[in-house]
Design a protein around this motif. Structure first.
Motif, PDB file in Angstrom:
ATOM      1  N   ALA A 194      43.672  45.988  47.842  1.00  0.00           N
ATOM      2  CA  ALA A 194      43.834  44.987  46.777  1.00  0.00           C
ATOM      3  C   ALA A 194      42.917  43.901  47.216  1.00  0.00           C
ATOM      4  O   ALA A 194      42.179  44.172  48.212  1.00  0.00           O
ATOM      5  CB  ALA A 194      45.660  44.339  47.130  1.00  0.00           C
ATOM      6  N   LEU A 195      42.879  43.105  46.235  1.00  0.00           N
ATOM      7  CA  LEU A 195      41.675  41.667  45.777  1.00  0.00           C
ATOM      8  C   LEU A 195      42.426  41.223  46.930  1.00  0.00           C
ATOM      9  O   LEU A 195      43.390  40.592  47.078  1.00  0.00           O
ATOM     10  CB  LEU A 195      41.374  41.489  44.494  1.00  0.00           C
ATOM     11  CG  LEU A 195      40.319  40.191  44.601  1.00  0.00           C
ATOM     12  CD1 LEU A 195      38.785  40.808  44.886  1.00  0.00           C
ATOM     13  CD2 LEU A 195      41.113  39.733  42.609  1.00  0.00           C
ATOM     14  N   PRO A 255      40.961  42.801  38.726  1.00  0.00           N
ATOM     15  CA  PRO A 255      40.479  44.372  38.374  1.00  0.00           C
ATOM     16  C   PRO A 255      41.028  45.412  37.622  1.00  0.00           C
ATOM     17  O   PRO A 255      42.487  45.654  38.493  1.00  0.00           O
ATOM     18  CB  PRO A 255      39.995  44.314  39.950  1.00  0.00           C
ATOM     19  CG  PRO A 255      40.119  43.282  40.316  1.00  0.00           C
ATOM     20  CD  PRO A 255      40.489  42.493  40.475  1.00  0.00           C
ATOM     21  N   ARG A 256      40.401  46.394  36.956  1.00  0.00           N
ATOM     22  CA  ARG A 256      41.969  47.451  36.293  1.00  0.00           C
ATOM     23  C   ARG A 256      41.173  48.357  37.459  1.00  0.00           C
ATOM     24  O   ARG A 256      40.585  49.042  37.782  1.00  0.00           O
ATOM     25  CB  ARG A 256      40.640  47.756  35.118  1.00  0.00           C
ATOM     26  CG  ARG A 256      40.506  46.505  33.743  1.00  0.00           C
ATOM     27  CD  ARG A 256      41.692  46.357  33.651  1.00  0.00           C
ATOM     28  NE  ARG A 256      41.539  45.520  32.779  1.00  0.00           N
ATOM     29  CZ  ARG A 256      42.562  44.433  31.994  1.00  0.00           C
ATOM     30  NH1 ARG A 256      44.217  44.467  32.421  1.00  0.00           N
ATOM     31  NH2 ARG A 256      42.786  44.012  31.276  1.00  0.00           N
ATOM     32  N   ILE A 275      34.896  38.504  48.224  1.00  0.00           N
ATOM     33  CA  ILE A 275      36.331  36.923  47.992  1.00  0.00           C
ATOM     34  C   ILE A 275      36.134  36.040  47.220  1.00  0.00           C
ATOM     35  O   ILE A 275      35.592  35.454  47.943  1.00  0.00           O
ATOM     36  CB  ILE A 275      36.039  36.717  49.566  1.00  0.00           C
ATOM     37  CG1 ILE A 275      36.755  38.219  50.149  1.00  0.00           C
ATOM     38  CG2 ILE A 275      38.012  36.371  49.917  1.00  0.00           C
ATOM     39  CD1 ILE A 275      36.907  38.282  52.139  1.00  0.00           C
ATOM     40  N   PRO A 276      37.498  35.676  46.052  1.00  0.00           N
ATOM     41  CA  PRO A 276      36.660  34.774  45.086  1.00  0.00           C
ATOM     42  C   PRO A 276      37.645  33.959  46.328  1.00  0.00           C
ATOM     43  O   PRO A 276      38.901  34.247  47.422  1.00  0.00           O
ATOM     44  CB  PRO A 276      37.772  35.045  44.761  1.00  0.00           C
ATOM     45  CG  PRO A 276      37.649  36.731  44.539  1.00  0.00           C
ATOM     46  CD  PRO A 276      38.030  37.136  45.236  1.00  0.00           C
ATOM     47  N   LYS A 312      50.418  42.711  42.976  1.00  0.00           N
ATOM     48  CA  LYS A 312      49.685  44.374  42.638  1.00  0.00           C
ATOM     49  C   LYS A 312      48.802  43.830  42.397  1.00  0.00           C
ATOM     50  O   LYS A 312      48.083  43.484  41.737  1.00  0.00           O
ATOM     51  CB  LYS A 312      50.337  43.608  41.103  1.00  0.00           C
ATOM     52  CG  LYS A 312      50.210  45.702  40.382  1.00  0.00           C
ATOM     53  CD  LYS A 312      50.658  46.098  38.764  1.00  0.00           C
ATOM     54  CE  LYS A 312      50.413  47.826  38.717  1.00  0.00           C
ATOM     55  NZ  LYS A 312      51.013  47.356  37.072  1.00  0.00           N
ATOM     56  N   GLY A 313      47.755  44.644  43.362  1.00  0.00           N
ATOM     57  CA  GLY A 313      46.169  44.963  43.636  1.00  0.00           C
ATOM     58  C   GLY A 313      45.346  42.778  44.335  1.00  0.00           C
ATOM     59  O   GLY A 313      44.762  43.351  44.376  1.00  0.00           O
TER      60      GLY A 313
END
Length: 230
Positions: A178-179, A228-229, A201-202, A148-149
């Protein structure tokens, strides 16, 4: 031109005028550090990595970034750190602050490539991402984990992750809205690291104990603030 504020040196007690520094955000807008007028300056006796950075949101684009902590050298010889206003929390109508304390992360020992993906999934769940799953054909999709995300790629090889892999993951993240998060056992090539920083990008590196470590600012922010929200 930023407005100067009066600051009293904690060593000699002499008051002087201090102009808050301004830095360019990656969006191009100037960001002036919000110095606290009623804050208490602190004499710097030794520096640590955590002490020299302050986390703030750009007022123009909302992007969170790390900026040098404002400081100045007094005529008495003291080096003084000037406090800045904290990021407001939700109750104040601002962005969310620190997440609730997490339990200690329990790593998964890595012996195989599949173990590396399992360790990454465990870590993403620990960060707060849910509904993680593996695609039917990870090699074809360029993604090892969907959630999710978030989309994540895990490079278990013994060579540094290259630019192409980082860019492919970023495109997958765009497609999924998405991240994108990358995990690597051998680190990252210089070009890949630079592109990940530019794309926010982490990046994480994992050892064989299965404990990911952040290697860039977006990864530090993800650990500190959580997903992130949306």
């Amino acid at each position: 031109m930023p407005e100067s504020v009066p600051v009293r040196c904690p060593a000699c007690r002499r008051e002087q005028s201090f102009t808050p520094p301004t830095f360019p955000c990656s969006c191009g807008a100037p960001l002036t550090l919000p110095v606290l007028r009623d804050g208490t300056p602190e004499e710097i006796e030794r520096r640590t990595w955590q002490d020299i950075w302050v986390t703030l949101d750009c007022p123009s684009c909302g992007r969170q970034g790390h900026w040098p902590q404002p400081e100045f050298g007094c005529g008495c010889g003291a080096v003084v750190r000037v406090p800045v206003a904290p990021v407001p929390d939700v109750a104040d109508g601002g962005r969310e602050g620190e997440p609730e304390a997490r339990p200690a992360f329990r790593p998964v020992t890595i012996r195989t490539a599949r173990d590396a993906v399992t360790a990454a999934a465990q870590y993403l769940r620990w960060l707060g991402f849910g509904c993680l799953r593996r695609p039917d054909d990870p090699a074809a999709s360029g993604v090892d984990l969907y959630g999710k995300g978030v989309v994540a790629q895990v490079d278990p090889t013994t060579r540094p992750t290259g630019l192409r892999e980082v860019e492919c993951l970023w495109l997958n993240g765009l497609n999924e809205s998405a991240l994108s998060v990358f995990f690597s056992l051998a680190g990252y090539a210089r070009e890949a690291r630079a592109r990940a920083d530019a794309l926010h990008i982490p990046l994480f590196i994992m050892d064989l104990t299965g404990t990911p470590q952040p290697v860039n600012d977006p990864a530090d922010t993800l650990i500190r603030c959580g997903p992130p929200r949306v």
